[in-house]
Design a protein around this motif. Structure first.
Motif, mmCIF file in Angstrom:
data_model
loop_
_atom_site.group_PDB
_atom_site.id
_atom_site.type_symbol
_atom_site.label_atom_id
_atom_site.label_comp_id
_atom_site.label_asym_id
_atom_site.label_seq_id
_atom_site.Cartn_x
_atom_site.Cartn_y
_atom_site.Cartn_z
ATOM 1 N N ARG A 278 -77.186 -48.222 19.278
ATOM 2 C CA ARG A 278 -75.815 -47.861 18.862
ATOM 3 C C ARG A 278 -75.099 -49.066 18.276
ATOM 4 O O ARG A 278 -74.371 -48.968 17.300
ATOM 5 C CB ARG A 278 -75.027 -47.361 20.077
ATOM 6 N N ASP A 281 -76.191 -49.623 14.775
ATOM 7 C CA ASP A 281 -75.530 -48.625 13.911
ATOM 8 C C ASP A 281 -74.075 -49.002 13.669
ATOM 9 O O ASP A 281 -73.550 -48.846 12.563
ATOM 10 C CB ASP A 281 -75.528 -47.244 14.589
ATOM 11 N N ALA A 282 -73.424 -49.490 14.722
ATOM 12 C CA ALA A 282 -71.996 -49.832 14.604
ATOM 13 C C ALA A 282 -71.794 -51.008 13.641
ATOM 14 O O ALA A 282 -70.851 -51.013 12.845
ATOM 15 C CB ALA A 282 -71.426 -50.175 15.984
ATOM 16 N N ALA A 285 -72.064 -49.663 10.241
ATOM 17 C CA ALA A 285 -70.849 -48.906 9.884
ATOM 18 C C ALA A 285 -69.738 -49.878 9.505
ATOM 19 O O ALA A 285 -69.018 -49.680 8.516
ATOM 20 C CB ALA A 285 -70.423 -48.030 11.062
ATOM 21 N N ASP A 290 -67.075 -48.075 7.421
ATOM 22 C CA ASP A 290 -66.978 -46.714 7.976
ATOM 23 C C ASP A 290 -66.404 -46.769 9.392
ATOM 24 O O ASP A 290 -67.127 -46.680 10.390
ATOM 25 C CB ASP A 290 -68.379 -46.073 7.970
ATOM 26 N N HIS A 292 -64.628 -44.618 10.924
ATOM 27 C CA HIS A 292 -64.728 -43.350 11.662
ATOM 28 C C HIS A 292 -66.041 -43.290 12.445
ATOM 29 O O HIS A 292 -66.069 -42.877 13.598
ATOM 30 C CB HIS A 292 -64.607 -42.162 10.705
ATOM 31 N N LYS A 293 -67.095 -43.736 11.812
ATOM 32 C CA LYS A 293 -68.395 -43.746 12.505
ATOM 33 C C LYS A 293 -68.351 -44.727 13.685
ATOM 34 O O LYS A 293 -68.835 -44.417 14.779
ATOM 35 C CB LYS A 293 -69.504 -44.141 11.524
ATOM 36 N N ARG A 296 -66.730 -43.039 16.547
ATOM 37 C CA ARG A 296 -67.579 -42.025 17.210
ATOM 38 C C ARG A 296 -68.598 -42.699 18.125
ATOM 39 O O ARG A 296 -68.867 -42.244 19.231
ATOM 40 C CB ARG A 296 -68.308 -41.179 16.158
ATOM 41 N N LEU A 297 -69.136 -43.813 17.660
ATOM 42 C CA LEU A 297 -70.127 -44.519 18.476
ATOM 43 C C LEU A 297 -69.489 -45.052 19.765
ATOM 44 O O LEU A 297 -70.112 -45.052 20.829
ATOM 45 C CB LEU A 297 -70.741 -45.664 17.667
ATOM 46 N N GLU A 300 -69.399 -42.369 22.231
ATOM 47 C CA GLU A 300 -70.748 -42.163 22.795
ATOM 48 C C GLU A 300 -71.070 -43.222 23.852
ATOM 49 O O GLU A 300 -71.671 -42.924 24.882
ATOM 50 C CB GLU A 300 -71.811 -42.251 21.691
#
Ligand code: GLA
Length: 386
Positions: A278, A281-282, A285, A290, A292-293, A296-297, A300
């Motif tokens: 994660r 990914d962050a 992003a 990004d 917004h992503k 969301r992470l 999670e």
């Protein structure tokens, strides 16, 4: 007298009639990557504009005279008796840091120190790491030991292990010592390579909501989580000797070797393996703007910390649930070791006042505790003020 820097300077003058070295060392936030540091994963912290201030001077004898300005308490000991103090905690962060000089074979002398801090205690903002880093930094300067920052980070971490009894990872001391204004630090906790990443939030701010539930990391749950992760690694290693930490584990390995024999260690380590992904990914992003992503992470991460890693509490869960569907909130999660402290929220700047004025009375009614909040700015790491 509200400014902690002025406060320590003036109390130091009155008490010791000397001009001290004054060092500031900040608390930290962590955007994502929680409980990954001691599993050799990645973290994404930053130093903040709340800090510990330590005024220090060397003495000609071997005595250590400490004053906690905010608590109006004093503690005196000597180099000969340098050991953790059982009755009160605050001296241990300073003494533990000083003891590292001796255990590293460096010359140490008696010293005077006055401490004040505006990092809220027990809020998950690493008030203790701030004091440890301030102490190591000040003594390094005064003793002329010429240590580099990374060595000082490791000494401050060992102070926490040896004098506070928490087998913490390296994140908090690293962020406090190495922070840079407006930059996050992506740290690879295996190699200790690091990279600064600018936090561009495009009209959003980092809002910290303090549950005012005081966490106690030393309350053994933290050390227990570490053991549970190590148990998972041991099970995997029987089949994959190259897996020396959860950094190298996959969910398929957990399915095969951990889940069938130790479901608890499976849940803990599965969270860690997912959180390491994660974080990557962050960072991606963030690099692509990004936000917004990223948000969301963060939600999670909270789910994982609460349901799989079991380090949340009802107050933290309540705060995250309240903002989950709020249109001005990109993401939120509990931050730090857990069991209390703050949630970190990415909130549209104009909406912060409204959000807090609605949440605070509701939180107070539901939990019978006050809700406090801070908008965190990202600031420099440990530095000499004068
Ligand atoms: C505490 C520890 C850190 C880290 C976090 C959880 O703050 O001191 O090393 O493990 O908890 O991410």
């Amino acid at each position: 007298m509200t400014n902690p820097a002025e406060k320590v300077r003036s109390i130091f003058g009155e008490r010791f009639q000397q001009e001290p070295l004054l060092v500031r060392s900040p608390g930290r936030i962590n955007i994502i990557g929680e409980h990954t540091d001691y599993n050799e994963g990645f973290v994404l912290p930053a130093a903040i504009d709340k800090a510990a201030y330590l005024a220090v001077s060397l003495r000609d004898d071997d005595e250590i005279h400490l004053v906690a300005a905010d608590l109006q308490e004093q503690y005196t000991t000597s180099l000969r008796e340098l050991a953790p103090c059982d009755s009160i905690n605050w001296p241990n962060y300073i003494l533990g840091a000083a003891a590292q000089f001796r255990s590293s074979g460096l010359p140490l002398r008696g010293f005077n120190a006055v401490l004040s801090s505006d990092v809220p205690i027990g809020a998950g903002l690493s008030s203790s790491a701030a004091v440890e880093c301030a102490t190591v930094f000040a003594l390094n300067h005064l003793l002329g030991t010429g240590l580099n920052r990374l060595t000082m980070v490791k000494m401050a971490q060992m102070a926490e292990h040896e004098f506070a009894g928490v087998k913490c990872g390296i994140m908090d001391q690293f962020a406090s010592m190495m922070g840079k204004k407006d930059q996050l630090i992506k740290i690879d906790c295996r190699s200790l390579d690091y990279e600064y990443i600018p936090l561009k939030l495009d009209g959003y701010k980092v809002l910290l909501l303090n549950t005012n539930v005081k966490h106690s990391l030393a309350g053994s749950e933290y050390n227990l989580r570490r053991q549970e992760c190590e148990a998972a690694v041991q099970l995997i290693r029987q089949h994959h000797p190259e897996v020396t930490s959860l950094r190298f584990a996959t969910e398929a390995m957990l399915d095969a070797y951990v889940q069938p024999v130790n479901p608890m260690a499976d849940q803990r380590s599965r969270y860690v393996v997912q959180e390491i992904m994660r974080l990557l990914d962050a960072c991606d992003a963030l690099k692509h703007g990004d936000v917004h992503k990223l948000g969301r992470l963060m939600f999670e991460t909270h789910e994982g910390l609460s349901k799989m890693y079991s380090v949340s509490c009802k107050e933290l869960d309540w705060l995250v649930n309240q903002v989950r569907r709020h249109e001005a909130v990109l993401g939120a999660r509990m931050m730090g070791g857990g069991f209390g402290g703050c949630t970190i929220n990415l909130v549209r700047e104009e909406a912060i006042d409204d959000l807090v004025s609605t949440l605070a009375p509701a939180y107070e009614a539901a939990m019978d505790l006050p809700l406090t909040y801070y908008v965190a700015s990202i600031d420099n790491g440990t530095e000499i003020i004068s």
